[in-house]
Design an enzyme around this catalytic site. Structure first.
Site, PDB file in Angstrom:
ATOM      1  N   ASP A  67       0.812  -1.215   0.000  1.00 48.74           N
ATOM      2  CA  ASP A  67       0.000   0.000   0.000  1.00 48.74           C
ATOM      3  C   ASP A  67       0.847   1.267   0.000  1.00 48.74           C
ATOM      4  O   ASP A  67       0.314   2.374  -0.027  1.00 48.74           O
ATOM      5  CB  ASP A  67      -0.981   0.007   1.185  1.00 48.74           C
ATOM      6  CG  ASP A  67      -0.291  -0.110   2.541  1.00 48.74           C
ATOM      7  OD1 ASP A  67       0.708  -0.841   2.644  1.00 48.74           O
ATOM      8  OD2 ASP A  67      -0.776   0.527   3.502  1.00 48.74           O
ATOM      9  N   HIS A  68       2.177   1.075  -0.013  1.00 47.49           N
ATOM     10  CA  HIS A  68       3.081   2.222  -0.073  1.00 47.49           C
ATOM     11  C   HIS A  68       3.950   2.227  -1.338  1.00 47.49           C
ATOM     12  O   HIS A  68       4.609   3.237  -1.608  1.00 47.49           O
ATOM     13  CB  HIS A  68       3.980   2.245   1.165  1.00 47.49           C
ATOM     14  CG  HIS A  68       3.222   2.517   2.436  1.00 47.49           C
ATOM     15  ND1 HIS A  68       3.230   3.737   3.086  1.00 47.49           N
ATOM     16  CD2 HIS A  68       2.398   1.724   3.168  1.00 47.49           C
ATOM     17  CE1 HIS A  68       2.463   3.681   4.156  1.00 47.49           C
ATOM     18  NE2 HIS A  68       1.948   2.455   4.232  1.00 47.49           N
ATOM     19  N   HIS A 140       7.963  -1.496  12.816  1.00 50.03           N
ATOM     20  CA  HIS A 140       6.974  -2.063  11.909  1.00 50.03           C
ATOM     21  C   HIS A 140       7.446  -3.478  11.543  1.00 50.03           C
ATOM     22  O   HIS A 140       8.637  -3.786  11.707  1.00 50.03           O
ATOM     23  CB  HIS A 140       6.860  -1.175  10.667  1.00 50.03           C
ATOM     24  CG  HIS A 140       5.580  -1.343   9.899  1.00 50.03           C
ATOM     25  ND1 HIS A 140       4.343  -1.222  10.473  1.00 50.03           N
ATOM     26  CD2 HIS A 140       5.348  -1.612   8.582  1.00 50.03           C
ATOM     27  CE1 HIS A 140       3.412  -1.420   9.559  1.00 50.03           C
ATOM     28  NE2 HIS A 140       3.996  -1.663   8.409  1.00 50.03           N
ATOM     29  N   ASP A 211       4.659   3.844   8.524  1.00 46.51           N
ATOM     30  CA  ASP A 211       3.855   3.059   9.458  1.00 46.51           C
ATOM     31  C   ASP A 211       4.703   2.707  10.684  1.00 46.51           C
ATOM     32  O   ASP A 211       5.855   2.281  10.554  1.00 46.51           O
ATOM     33  CB  ASP A 211       3.377   1.772   8.796  1.00 46.51           C
ATOM     34  CG  ASP A 211       2.399   2.026   7.659  1.00 46.51           C
ATOM     35  OD1 ASP A 211       2.121   3.207   7.368  1.00 46.51           O
ATOM     36  OD2 ASP A 211       1.921   1.042   7.066  1.00 46.51           O
ATOM     37  N   HIS A 269      -3.522   7.715   7.075  1.00 46.66           N
ATOM     38  CA  HIS A 269      -3.381   6.255   7.103  1.00 46.66           C
ATOM     39  C   HIS A 269      -4.447   5.621   7.990  1.00 46.66           C
ATOM     40  O   HIS A 269      -4.160   4.836   8.895  1.00 46.66           O
ATOM     41  CB  HIS A 269      -1.970   5.873   7.576  1.00 46.66           C
ATOM     42  CG  HIS A 269      -1.562   4.469   7.220  1.00 46.66           C
ATOM     43  ND1 HIS A 269      -1.787   3.402   8.062  1.00 46.66           N
ATOM     44  CD2 HIS A 269      -0.943   3.960   6.134  1.00 46.66           C
ATOM     45  CE1 HIS A 269      -1.316   2.299   7.503  1.00 46.66           C
ATOM     46  NE2 HIS A 269      -0.793   2.607   6.326  1.00 46.66           N
TER      47      HIS A 269
END
Length: 304
Positions: A67-68, A140, A211, A269
Site C-alpha cells: 500500500d506504499h 513495523h 507506518d 493512514h
C-alpha cells in the site's frame, strides 16, 4: 511549502480513501516537488490535481508494503511515456532497487530519464543548499523509516544603507555579504557580512512518519517540528491491536505530537473500516490531547 495528500487510507483502498501517497511542493526557486510513498493508484489521484510528474524529482519510500509502493512502477513508466527526461532519485529501504528493476524488466518497461535508486539506512539521506532530509528507523514488521525535512535558516536582511554609509560600493559581492561571508574590496578592506545582516529567519521543519507502533526514534524525528504527519490507523479502543501490527492509534499519535513539541499534527493512514461518520469521533480523540490536530482526506492540501 504545501503538502498534498494523494492517498490517506491504510492497507487497501476504499471508496473514500486511496492508499498512501503525499506530495511535498517545495514552492521554492527549483519549482520541484517530492513524493513520499506511492501506493496503488497514486498516478490516477495526481491526475485530479495540478501536480506534474515532470516536477517530481525525488521520491522517498518509507517501506516496502504494497500500500506504499505498488503504484511506483506505473508512475515511473508513465513518466517515461510522457517523454520526461529530467533526472529522478528514489530513496527507500534495501530491496527498493530490486522491486523497481524487476517490475520494469518483467513488464518490458523502460525509462527515458536517469533514475538513481538509493537504498537508505538511518541518518542523512539528502542535503542540498536549501534542505536536509534525515531518515529515522520506525517500529513495523518490515524495515521502515520516517523522514525529517529541515529547511536551512534564511540569512537576515542586508543593511544596504549601512554599507553605503561605510563606503562599500554596490556590486556582486553584496550576495556574499548577505550570506554572512567576508569579502575583500578593491581597496583592500575586508568586510564581514555578519556585520551588515539582520537576524536569520529559522527554516521550517516537518516530520513524515511511515507506518509505526510507538518507537524510541520518534522523539528525535519530530522534535520541535512545525508540522508532523503521523498515521492513526485505529481508534484508541483498538490500540493494542494497532500496536501488535506495527501501527499507532489516534491517541498515541496525539501524545507523541504533544511530547515532541510539534506545532501541528496531521493524522492519516486510516483503516478502511472507518467511514465518513467516524471521522469526527477519531479527530476528537486526537484533539482532546493535542488540539492542533487535523485529519487528512484524499486530495487535501495543507500549507506550511
Amino acid at each position: 511549502m504545501e503538502l498534498l495528500f494523494a492517498g490517506t487510507g491504510a492497507g487497501m483502498p476504499s471508496r473514500e480513501r486511496n492508499v498512501t501517497s503525499i506530495v511535498l511542493d517545495l514552492h521554492d526557486s527549483t519549482h520541484h516537488s517530492w513524493l513520499f510513498d506511492c501506493g496503488e493508484g497514486t498516478q490516477h489521484q495526481l491526475l485530479r490535481t495540478a501536480v506534474k510528474l515532470s516536477r517530481i524529482d525525488r521520491i522517498f519510500i518509507t517501506h516496502l508494503h504494497g500500500d506504499h509502493i505498488f503504484g511506483l512502477p506505473g508512475l515511473l513508466a508513465s513518466r517515461s511515456m510522457q517523454g520526461i527526461s529530467q533526472p529522478l532519485v528514489v530513496y527507500g529501504p534495501p530491496g527498493i532497487r530490486e522491486f523497481i528493476d524487476t517490475s520494469l524488466r518483467l513488464s518490458g518497461s523502460w525509462l527515458t530519464f536517469p533514475c538513481e535508486i538509493i537504498e537508505i539506512a538511518a541518518g542523512e539521506v539528502h542535503h542540498d543548499s536549501h534542505y536536509r532530509v534525515t531518515a529515522f528507523p520506525l517500529t513495523h514488521p518490515v524495515e521502515c523509516y520516517g523522514y525529517r525535512i529541515d529547511e536551512h535558516d534564511k540569512p537576515g536582511a542586508l543593511d544596504v544603507a549601512k554599507l553605503q554609509q561605510d563606503g562599500v560600493p554596490t556590486g556582486p559581492w553584496y550576495y556574499d555579504l548577505k550570506q554572512g561571508r567576508s569579502v575583500t574590496l578593491v581597496d583592500g578592506r575586508v568586510i564581514n557580512g555578519l556585520d551588515y545582516t539582520g537576524s536569520a529567519t529559522a527554516g521550517r521543519s516537518l516530520a513524515i512518519f511511515g507506518d509505526t507502533a510507538p518507537t524510541p526514534a520518534a522523539g528525535e524525528l519530530a522534535a520541535g517540528v512545525n508540522l508532523m504527519v503521523h498515521e492513526a490507523t485505529l481508534e484508541a479502543a483498538l490500540e493494542e491491536k494497532a500496536n501488535a501490527r506495527g501501527h499507532s492509534s489516534t491517541v498515541q499519535a496525539a501524545r507523541l505530537a504533544q511530547q515532541c513539541g510539534a506545532q501541528r499534527l496531521i493524522i492519516t493512514h486510516l483503516s478502511s473500516r472507518y467511514l465518513k461518520h467516524d471521522v469526527q469521533r477519531l479527530l476528537a480523540e486526537c484533539r482532546a490531547i493535542f488540539p492542533a490536530t487535523e485529519m487528512a482526506h484524499d486530495l487535501d492540501i495543507f500549507r506550511l
